[in-house]
Design a protein around this motif. Structure first.
Motif, PDB file in Angstrom:
ATOM      1  N   MET A 236       1.032  -0.846  -0.073  1.00  0.00           N
ATOM      2  CA  MET A 236       0.072   0.032   0.143  1.00  0.00           C
ATOM      3  C   MET A 236       1.483   0.865   0.044  1.00  0.00           C
ATOM      4  O   MET A 236       1.714   0.911   0.669  1.00  0.00           O
ATOM      5  N   PRO A 237       0.248   2.566  -0.603  1.00  0.00           N
ATOM      6  CA  PRO A 237       0.948   3.850  -0.949  1.00  0.00           C
ATOM      7  C   PRO A 237       1.787   3.938   0.409  1.00  0.00           C
ATOM      8  O   PRO A 237       0.898   3.877   1.645  1.00  0.00           O
ATOM      9  N   PHE A 238       2.374   4.967   0.955  1.00  0.00           N
ATOM     10  CA  PHE A 238       3.165   5.286   2.063  1.00  0.00           C
ATOM     11  C   PHE A 238       2.203   6.165   2.955  1.00  0.00           C
ATOM     12  O   PHE A 238       1.801   6.537   4.257  1.00  0.00           O
ATOM     13  N   GLY A 239       1.644   7.266   2.037  1.00  0.00           N
ATOM     14  CA  GLY A 239       0.347   8.446   2.601  1.00  0.00           C
ATOM     15  C   GLY A 239      -0.981   7.459   2.531  1.00  0.00           C
ATOM     16  O   GLY A 239      -1.888   8.218   3.373  1.00  0.00           O
ATOM     17  N   THR A 240      -0.842   6.033   2.532  1.00  0.00           N
ATOM     18  CA  THR A 240      -2.483   5.622   3.232  1.00  0.00           C
ATOM     19  C   THR A 240      -2.914   5.864   4.931  1.00  0.00           C
ATOM     20  O   THR A 240      -1.789   4.712   5.846  1.00  0.00           O
ATOM     21  N   SER A 241      -3.851   6.516   4.750  1.00  0.00           N
ATOM     22  CA  SER A 241      -4.201   6.380   6.047  1.00  0.00           C
ATOM     23  C   SER A 241      -4.605   5.502   6.552  1.00  0.00           C
ATOM     24  O   SER A 241      -4.812   4.971   6.391  1.00  0.00           O
ATOM     25  N   SER A 242      -4.166   5.751   8.459  1.00  0.00           N
ATOM     26  CA  SER A 242      -4.292   4.489   9.451  1.00  0.00           C
ATOM     27  C   SER A 242      -5.692   3.260   8.505  1.00  0.00           C
ATOM     28  O   SER A 242      -5.478   2.148   9.339  1.00  0.00           O
ATOM     29  N   TRP A 243      -7.054   4.267   9.467  1.00  0.00           N
ATOM     30  CA  TRP A 243      -8.125   3.984   9.226  1.00  0.00           C
ATOM     31  C   TRP A 243      -8.379   2.782   7.849  1.00  0.00           C
ATOM     32  O   TRP A 243      -8.528   2.034   7.962  1.00  0.00           O
ATOM     33  N   LEU A 244      -8.113   3.347   7.092  1.00  0.00           N
ATOM     34  CA  LEU A 244      -7.615   2.570   5.939  1.00  0.00           C
ATOM     35  C   LEU A 244      -7.095   0.932   5.148  1.00  0.00           C
ATOM     36  O   LEU A 244      -7.810   0.468   4.669  1.00  0.00           O
ATOM     37  N   MET A 245      -5.901   1.737   5.987  1.00  0.00           N
ATOM     38  CA  MET A 245      -4.984   0.647   5.938  1.00  0.00           C
ATOM     39  C   MET A 245      -5.707  -1.274   6.722  1.00  0.00           C
ATOM     40  O   MET A 245      -5.319  -1.678   6.633  1.00  0.00           O
ATOM     41  N   MET A 246      -6.432  -0.538   8.287  1.00  0.00           N
ATOM     42  CA  MET A 246      -6.512  -1.231   8.276  1.00  0.00           C
ATOM     43  C   MET A 246      -8.167  -1.874   8.164  1.00  0.00           C
ATOM     44  O   MET A 246      -7.998  -2.892   7.916  1.00  0.00           O
ATOM     45  N   LEU A 247      -8.464  -1.615   7.492  1.00  0.00           N
ATOM     46  CA  LEU A 247      -9.905  -1.322   6.735  1.00  0.00           C
ATOM     47  C   LEU A 247      -9.530  -2.297   5.800  1.00  0.00           C
ATOM     48  O   LEU A 247      -9.766  -3.891   6.116  1.00  0.00           O
ATOM     49  N   VAL A 248      -8.383  -2.322   4.466  1.00  0.00           N
ATOM     50  CA  VAL A 248      -7.805  -3.216   3.345  1.00  0.00           C
ATOM     51  C   VAL A 248      -7.384  -4.970   4.351  1.00  0.00           C
ATOM     52  O   VAL A 248      -7.739  -5.634   3.878  1.00  0.00           O
ATOM     53  N   SER A 249      -6.150  -4.155   5.364  1.00  0.00           N
ATOM     54  CA  SER A 249      -6.341  -5.685   6.368  1.00  0.00           C
ATOM     55  C   SER A 249      -7.877  -6.266   6.176  1.00  0.00           C
ATOM     56  O   SER A 249      -6.947  -7.517   6.818  1.00  0.00           O
ATOM     57  N   PHE A 250      -8.527  -5.793   7.248  1.00  0.00           N
ATOM     58  CA  PHE A 250      -9.626  -6.223   7.747  1.00  0.00           C
ATOM     59  C   PHE A 250     -10.300  -6.842   6.834  1.00  0.00           C
ATOM     60  O   PHE A 250     -10.565  -8.539   6.750  1.00  0.00           O
ATOM     61  N   VAL A 251     -10.545  -6.572   5.938  1.00  0.00           N
ATOM     62  CA  VAL A 251     -11.013  -7.090   4.394  1.00  0.00           C
ATOM     63  C   VAL A 251     -10.529  -8.494   4.306  1.00  0.00           C
ATOM     64  O   VAL A 251     -10.591  -9.636   3.168  1.00  0.00           O
ATOM     65  N   LEU A 252      -9.083  -8.229   3.641  1.00  0.00           N
ATOM     66  CA  LEU A 252      -8.102  -9.202   3.147  1.00  0.00           C
ATOM     67  C   LEU A 252      -8.239 -10.785   4.106  1.00  0.00           C
ATOM     68  O   LEU A 252      -8.625 -11.304   3.379  1.00  0.00           O
ATOM     69  N   GLY A 253      -8.040 -10.068   5.152  1.00  0.00           N
ATOM     70  CA  GLY A 253      -8.215 -11.189   6.185  1.00  0.00           C
ATOM     71  C   GLY A 253      -9.142 -12.072   6.497  1.00  0.00           C
ATOM     72  O   GLY A 253      -9.204 -13.385   6.092  1.00  0.00           O
ATOM     73  N   ILE A 254     -10.286 -11.496   5.997  1.00  0.00           N
ATOM     74  CA  ILE A 254     -11.390 -11.377   6.452  1.00  0.00           C
ATOM     75  C   ILE A 254     -11.958 -13.071   5.340  1.00  0.00           C
ATOM     76  O   ILE A 254     -12.340 -13.766   5.279  1.00  0.00           O
ATOM     77  N   ILE A 255     -11.580 -12.300   4.580  1.00  0.00           N
ATOM     78  CA  ILE A 255     -11.450 -13.497   2.598  1.00  0.00           C
ATOM     79  C   ILE A 255     -11.055 -14.553   2.692  1.00  0.00           C
ATOM     80  O   ILE A 255     -11.828 -16.165   2.411  1.00  0.00           O
ATOM     81  N   ILE A 256      -9.473 -14.312   3.397  1.00  0.00           N
ATOM     82  CA  ILE A 256      -9.109 -16.060   3.145  1.00  0.00           C
ATOM     83  C   ILE A 256      -9.843 -16.745   4.650  1.00  0.00           C
ATOM     84  O   ILE A 256      -9.937 -17.345   4.402  1.00  0.00           O
ATOM     85  N   ASP A 257     -10.107 -15.684   5.735  1.00  0.00           N
ATOM     86  CA  ASP A 257     -10.607 -16.756   6.661  1.00  0.00           C
ATOM     87  C   ASP A 257     -11.953 -17.462   5.971  1.00  0.00           C
ATOM     88  O   ASP A 257     -11.875 -18.584   7.073  1.00  0.00           O
ATOM     89  N   ILE A 258     -13.157 -16.794   5.146  1.00  0.00           N
ATOM     90  CA  ILE A 258     -14.082 -17.338   4.789  1.00  0.00           C
ATOM     91  C   ILE A 258     -13.859 -18.925   4.369  1.00  0.00           C
ATOM     92  O   ILE A 258     -14.259 -19.986   4.570  1.00  0.00           O
ATOM     93  N   PHE A 259     -12.692 -18.530   3.691  1.00  0.00           N
ATOM     94  CA  PHE A 259     -12.145 -20.166   2.099  1.00  0.00           C
ATOM     95  C   PHE A 259     -11.795 -21.259   3.869  1.00  0.00           C
ATOM     96  O   PHE A 259     -11.412 -21.700   2.949  1.00  0.00           O
ATOM     97  N   CYS A 260     -10.478 -20.899   4.545  1.00  0.00           N
ATOM     98  CA  CYS A 260     -10.018 -20.827   4.721  1.00  0.00           C
ATOM     99  C   CYS A 260     -10.952 -22.011   5.883  1.00  0.00           C
ATOM    100  O   CYS A 260     -10.284 -23.040   7.438  1.00  0.00           O
TER     101      CYS A 260
END
Lengths: 280, 175
Positions: free
Chosen positions: B46-70
């Motif tokens: 993710m680009p350096f300037g990404t705000s923390s809340w967007l960073m966490m939101l993206v991370s959460f969605v990324l992780g939860i999709i893996i979670d559902i599949f696994c």
């Protein structure tokens, strides 16, 4: 109050972080409940379609061994049919021909393919390509040609998730083949080929290579289905019971063809068990 | 590079990360001890300037999709949100002599291999330690879990660095 809002604004990122981790924590700790919902498990439609597509490609690499396995199973089944036919013929001299009504058939088998599996976590799951539309329901038991695989834990229209015996939250009542000594099979999360058998009384005679089968004491699994063979014999620290290492009959690393078994008398059996429980 | 083309690029990386993880890396169960989780590459890029809340939101969605599949509800999401949140501090900790340009990406081609390996290693280690201990919290086997973590970190780092070689050759041919 103003200070409170100031605090909130100042630490907004950290508070959001805590909120999100709390949500994740709740998901983790309510693990078993979520597994009953098909939506949050791999039996939901999207996951099913993706895994189906993957299996469509990867199954070609395993076709050879899968075929050999099925052929061996066919031979064994044919032998058993021949044996039973021989027995019926021998008996038909003495007994008039009998036709059995279909309702006497206690079990109904549904063939399915494993489209996704894990073996290296402490809580493993399998996903299969059969669901409600094929007659699969929760708590049906699953076997393959080698032995016990597990229980159906979540079902959607076309897919289902299976709780295999190599999941640390699964316990299975088993017994020593040819006897009535019972114990509890527990998977310890180490190797997908081995499991522990506990609570088997020490006066039972056990040696390496003895067969372990299901005990039939729960409505889920019928009696006498192969589970594995004894690999190592040990004693419980507190004494009185064996602690056995079992080599599982089913190889979860190469599992592909499975059968879902419907116990057509399960409802009746469970109703009876509930009635007797309320009587106690 | 315009902002919208960045977003499309990141969305592509998102889909690629999820698919390669689910279809390839999850099936690489070498001896059961090496489980690379390469999908967190998205959080790293993710680009350096990404705000923390967007960073966490993206991370959460990324992780939860893996979670559902696994079938691991909350486990990957939790570990991802953790590194999504800690990324700003890691970046600050290993800061380059110049300031980061807020719209640039943390890649090997811009900030060099030593910096990148340091950055990736810290992030991957935090993620894997968190994930494996959440996953195995009910079993008491500490040493096998630790071995699993170390081997998996090595494998994940290997694949992440290989992916960086691809990005480098691509960016040098397009820029």
């Amino acid at each position: 109050m103003r200070n409170f809002f100031y605090f909130l604004v100042k630490h907004a990122t950290f508070i959001l972080f805590l909120v999100m981790e709390t949500i994740c924590g709740l998901l983790v700790f309510n693990y078993n409940d979520y597994h009953k919902s098909a939506f949050l498990s791999s039996s939901n439609a999207v996951c099913g379609v993706v895994y189906d597509a993957e299996e469509g490609v990867s199954q070609y690499f395993n076709l050879g061994s899968a075929n050999r396995h099925l052929a061996a199973e066919n031979v064994e089944l044919r032998n058993r049919i021949a044996l039973l036919e021989g027995k019926i013929k021998a008996m038909s001299d003495t007994v008039a021909e009998i036709t059995l009504p279909d309702s006497l058939r206690k079990y109904n088998y549904i063939a399915a393919h494993v489209i996704n599996s894990s073996t290296h976590r402490s809580r493993n799951y399998l996903t299969i390509d059969c669901g409600i539309n094929s007659g699969v329901k929760r708590d049906m038991f699953v076997i393959n040609g080698d032995g016990v695989v597990g229980l159906v834990s979540a079902v959607s229209a076309h897919y289902a998730t299976i709780l295999p015996i190599i999941n640390t939250s699964m316990g299975l009542s088993v017994k020593l083949a040819g006897s009535n000594y019972r114990g509890q099979l527990k998977w310890d999360g180490v190797s997908p080929r081995k499991a522990m058998l506990e609570d088997l009384p020490e006066h039972a005679k056990v040696s390496v290579g003895d067969k372990i089968v299901t005990s039939g004491s729960s409505a889920f699994f019928p009696e006498g289905i192969m589970v594995g063979v004894v690999d190592e014999v040990g004693m419980d620290k507190n004494g009185g019971f064996y602690k056995l290492l079992i080599r599982l009959a089913v190889d979860f690393n190469s599992i592909y063809d499975v059968e879902i078994v419907e116990n057509r008398q399960q409802a009746e059996q469970r109703l009876l068990e509930e009635i007797s429980e309320t009587d106690d | 590079m315009t902002n919208s083309s960045n977003i499309i690029k990141l969305l592509l990386i998102f889909v690629l990360c999820e698919l390669t993880q689910l279809l390839i890396f999850n099936n690489l169960q070498i001896s059961g001890f090496i489980n690379p989780y390469v999908y967190i590459l998205l959080i790293l890029t993710m680009p350096f300037g990404t705000s923390s809340w967007l960073m966490m939101l993206v991370s959460f969605v990324l992780g939860i999709i893996i979670d559902i599949f696994c079938d691991t509800p909350g486990m990957h999401a939790g570990a991802c949100v953790l590194i999504g949140y800690l990324r700003q501090y890691v970046l600050k900790y290993i800061a380059f002599r110049d300031e980061y340009k807020s719209d640039s990406f943390p890649t090997i081609s811009i900030y060099g291999s030593v910096w990148y390996v340091k950055y990736a290693l810290i992030m991957v280690s935090i993620h894997h330690v968190a994930l494996f201990f959440i996953e195995q919290f009910d079993t008491i086997f500490f040493w096998p879990t630790l071995l699993r973590i170390v081997l998996s970190i090595v494998a994940t780092m290997f694949f992440i660095i290989i992916s960086q070689l691809f990005i480098r050759s691509k960016s040098s041919s397009f820029d």
